[in-house]
Design a protein around this motif. Structure first.
Motif, mmCIF file in Angstrom:
data_model
loop_
_atom_site.group_PDB
_atom_site.id
_atom_site.type_symbol
_atom_site.label_atom_id
_atom_site.label_comp_id
_atom_site.label_asym_id
_atom_site.label_seq_id
_atom_site.Cartn_x
_atom_site.Cartn_y
_atom_site.Cartn_z
ATOM 1 N N ALA A 1 0.654 -9.482 -7.683
ATOM 2 C CA ALA A 1 0.677 -9.510 -6.391
ATOM 3 C C ALA A 1 -0.605 -8.434 -6.080
ATOM 4 N N ALA A 2 -0.830 -7.504 -6.886
ATOM 5 C CA ALA A 2 -1.832 -6.522 -6.612
ATOM 6 C C ALA A 2 -3.299 -7.291 -6.835
ATOM 7 N N VAL A 3 -3.282 -8.057 -7.691
ATOM 8 C CA VAL A 3 -4.611 -8.854 -7.842
ATOM 9 C C VAL A 3 -4.883 -9.845 -6.820
ATOM 10 N N TYR A 4 -3.761 -10.571 -6.567
ATOM 11 C CA TYR A 4 -4.099 -11.389 -5.395
ATOM 12 C C TYR A 4 -4.362 -10.894 -4.008
ATOM 13 N N LEU A 5 -3.480 -9.763 -3.728
ATOM 14 C CA LEU A 5 -3.853 -9.099 -2.399
ATOM 15 C C LEU A 5 -5.025 -8.578 -2.311
ATOM 16 N N ARG A 6 -5.656 -8.014 -3.416
ATOM 17 C CA ARG A 6 -7.014 -7.225 -3.196
ATOM 18 C C ARG A 6 -7.972 -8.347 -3.265
ATOM 19 N N TYR A 7 -7.994 -9.347 -4.049
ATOM 20 C CA TYR A 7 -9.221 -10.100 -4.230
ATOM 21 C C TYR A 7 -9.232 -11.378 -3.494
ATOM 22 N N ALA A 8 -7.896 -12.143 -3.396
ATOM 23 C CA ALA A 8 -7.826 -13.353 -2.649
ATOM 24 C C ALA A 8 -7.513 -12.955 -1.165
ATOM 25 N N GLU A 9 -6.723 -12.158 -0.976
ATOM 26 C CA GLU A 9 -6.528 -11.871 0.176
ATOM 27 C C GLU A 9 -7.708 -10.587 1.149
ATOM 28 N N ASP A 10 -8.315 -10.179 -0.035
ATOM 29 C CA ASP A 10 -9.413 -9.209 0.374
ATOM 30 C C ASP A 10 -8.656 -8.050 1.204
ATOM 31 N N LEU A 11 -7.786 -7.540 0.654
ATOM 32 C CA LEU A 11 -7.281 -6.376 1.348
ATOM 33 C C LEU A 11 -7.445 -5.110 0.946
ATOM 34 N N PRO A 12 -7.486 -3.966 1.582
ATOM 35 C CA PRO A 12 -8.003 -2.784 0.980
ATOM 36 C C PRO A 12 -6.650 -2.098 0.041
ATOM 37 N N GLU A 13 -7.113 -1.273 -0.878
ATOM 38 C CA GLU A 13 -6.141 -0.578 -1.690
ATOM 39 C C GLU A 13 -4.794 -0.170 -0.869
ATOM 40 N N ARG A 14 -5.418 0.589 0.086
ATOM 41 C CA ARG A 14 -4.382 1.375 0.831
ATOM 42 C C ARG A 14 -3.345 0.123 1.676
ATOM 43 N N THR A 15 -3.662 -0.971 1.996
ATOM 44 C CA THR A 15 -2.987 -1.615 2.457
ATOM 45 C C THR A 15 -2.063 -2.493 1.416
ATOM 46 N N VAL A 16 -2.580 -2.674 0.318
ATOM 47 C CA VAL A 16 -1.842 -3.495 -0.689
ATOM 48 C C VAL A 16 -0.903 -2.211 -1.280
ATOM 49 N N ALA A 17 -1.267 -1.060 -1.144
ATOM 50 C CA ALA A 17 -0.233 0.058 -1.663
ATOM 51 C C ALA A 17 0.855 -0.041 -0.612
ATOM 52 N N THR A 18 0.648 -0.007 0.681
ATOM 53 C CA THR A 18 1.872 -0.119 1.716
ATOM 54 C C THR A 18 2.765 -1.234 1.239
ATOM 55 N N LEU A 19 1.958 -2.456 1.232
ATOM 56 C CA LEU A 19 2.883 -3.817 1.119
ATOM 57 C C LEU A 19 3.750 -3.852 -0.152
ATOM 58 N N LEU A 20 3.315 -3.166 -1.241
ATOM 59 C CA LEU A 20 3.649 -3.065 -2.694
ATOM 60 C C LEU A 20 4.938 -1.873 -2.555
ATOM 61 N N GLY A 21 4.751 -1.005 -1.578
ATOM 62 C CA GLY A 21 5.621 0.216 -1.553
ATOM 63 C C GLY A 21 5.300 1.080 -2.653
ATOM 64 N N CYS A 22 4.186 1.308 -2.960
ATOM 65 C CA CYS A 22 3.664 2.176 -4.014
ATOM 66 C C CYS A 22 2.506 3.070 -3.678
ATOM 67 N N SER A 23 1.997 3.877 -4.529
ATOM 68 C CA SER A 23 0.780 4.613 -4.389
ATOM 69 C C SER A 23 -0.753 3.870 -4.376
ATOM 70 N N VAL A 24 -1.680 4.445 -3.941
ATOM 71 C CA VAL A 24 -2.807 3.804 -4.256
ATOM 72 C C VAL A 24 -3.452 3.582 -5.588
ATOM 73 N N GLY A 25 -2.953 4.738 -6.190
ATOM 74 C CA GLY A 25 -3.096 5.017 -7.741
ATOM 75 C C GLY A 25 -2.615 3.676 -8.354
ATOM 76 N N SER A 26 -1.158 3.399 -8.191
ATOM 77 C CA SER A 26 -0.418 2.477 -8.794
ATOM 78 C C SER A 26 -0.942 1.041 -8.495
ATOM 79 N N VAL A 27 -1.798 0.749 -7.336
ATOM 80 C CA VAL A 27 -2.221 -0.469 -6.986
ATOM 81 C C VAL A 27 -3.518 -0.568 -7.854
ATOM 82 N N LYS A 28 -4.410 0.504 -8.166
ATOM 83 C CA LYS A 28 -5.554 0.476 -8.825
ATOM 84 C C LYS A 28 -5.153 0.174 -10.268
#
Length: 169
Positions: free
Chosen positions: A115-142
């Motif tokens: 989910a993190a890889v797809y949302l970051r690179y295919a959907e081109d979403l910023p880390e903060r948005t991905v973190a919100t979607l995944l319900g975790c911190s920006v550090g976890s997304v990274k």
């Protein structure tokens, strides 16, 4: 426009994009359609509240959380019985081979990494948005993104080595 007509128009406009996101997460067409349909059903119950705000973001959050909650459950009713044999494919299928290799590599990632890889690179979403979607911190997304990309790179390197070994032999 009534709420129902408004919602119907939204579903028609967003179905393809939502199904594409669901497929990228599930890597299965039937599961993706089920996930998209379930997500729109969940959205319908909150439509009056979110229709004036950002229903696209809310829908993306529903798809992601529904996928992740389903991925936590272990499904044991279906078990593959045999591994399909490797078959040589003639020229002209390079893109198909690449897509299948990426599909296989993505299927070996954990659901959160996928989910993190797809949302970051295919959907081109910023880390903060991905973190919100995944319900975790920006550090976890990274961390999930980094580990997912490392696994994909390792898979790619292994496949290239396999191909080189087959070509030499």
């Amino acid at each position: 426009m009534t709420n129902d007509e408004d919602f119907d128009a939204f579903v028609r406009a967003r179905w393809t994009t939502t199904a594409r996101l669901a497929y990228a997460l599930t890597l299965d067409h039937q599961k993706a359609e089920d996930l998209a349909q379930e997500s729109f059903t969940k959205l319908w119950f909150h439509w009056r509240k979110v229709r004036g705000e950002s229903p696209e973001g809310y829908l993306r959050k529903i798809v992601t959380t529904t996928f992740l909650s389903g991925a936590r459950r272990r499904w044991s009713a279906e078990r593959p019985t045999e591994v399909p044999p490797d078959t040589a494919i003639g020229s002209g299928t390079g893109q198909v081979d690449d897509r299948l290799a990426l599909h296989a590599a993505m299927s070996r990632l954990s659901p959160r990494q996928r989910a993190a890889v797809y949302l970051r690179y295919a959907e081109d979403l910023p880390e903060r948005t991905v973190a919100t979607l995944l319900g975790c911190s920006v550090g976890s997304v990274k961390q999930h993104t980094r580990r997912g990309l490392e696994a994909l790179r390792l898979d790619t390197t292994d496949q290239l080595a396999d191909l080189a070994g087959r070509n030499i032999a």
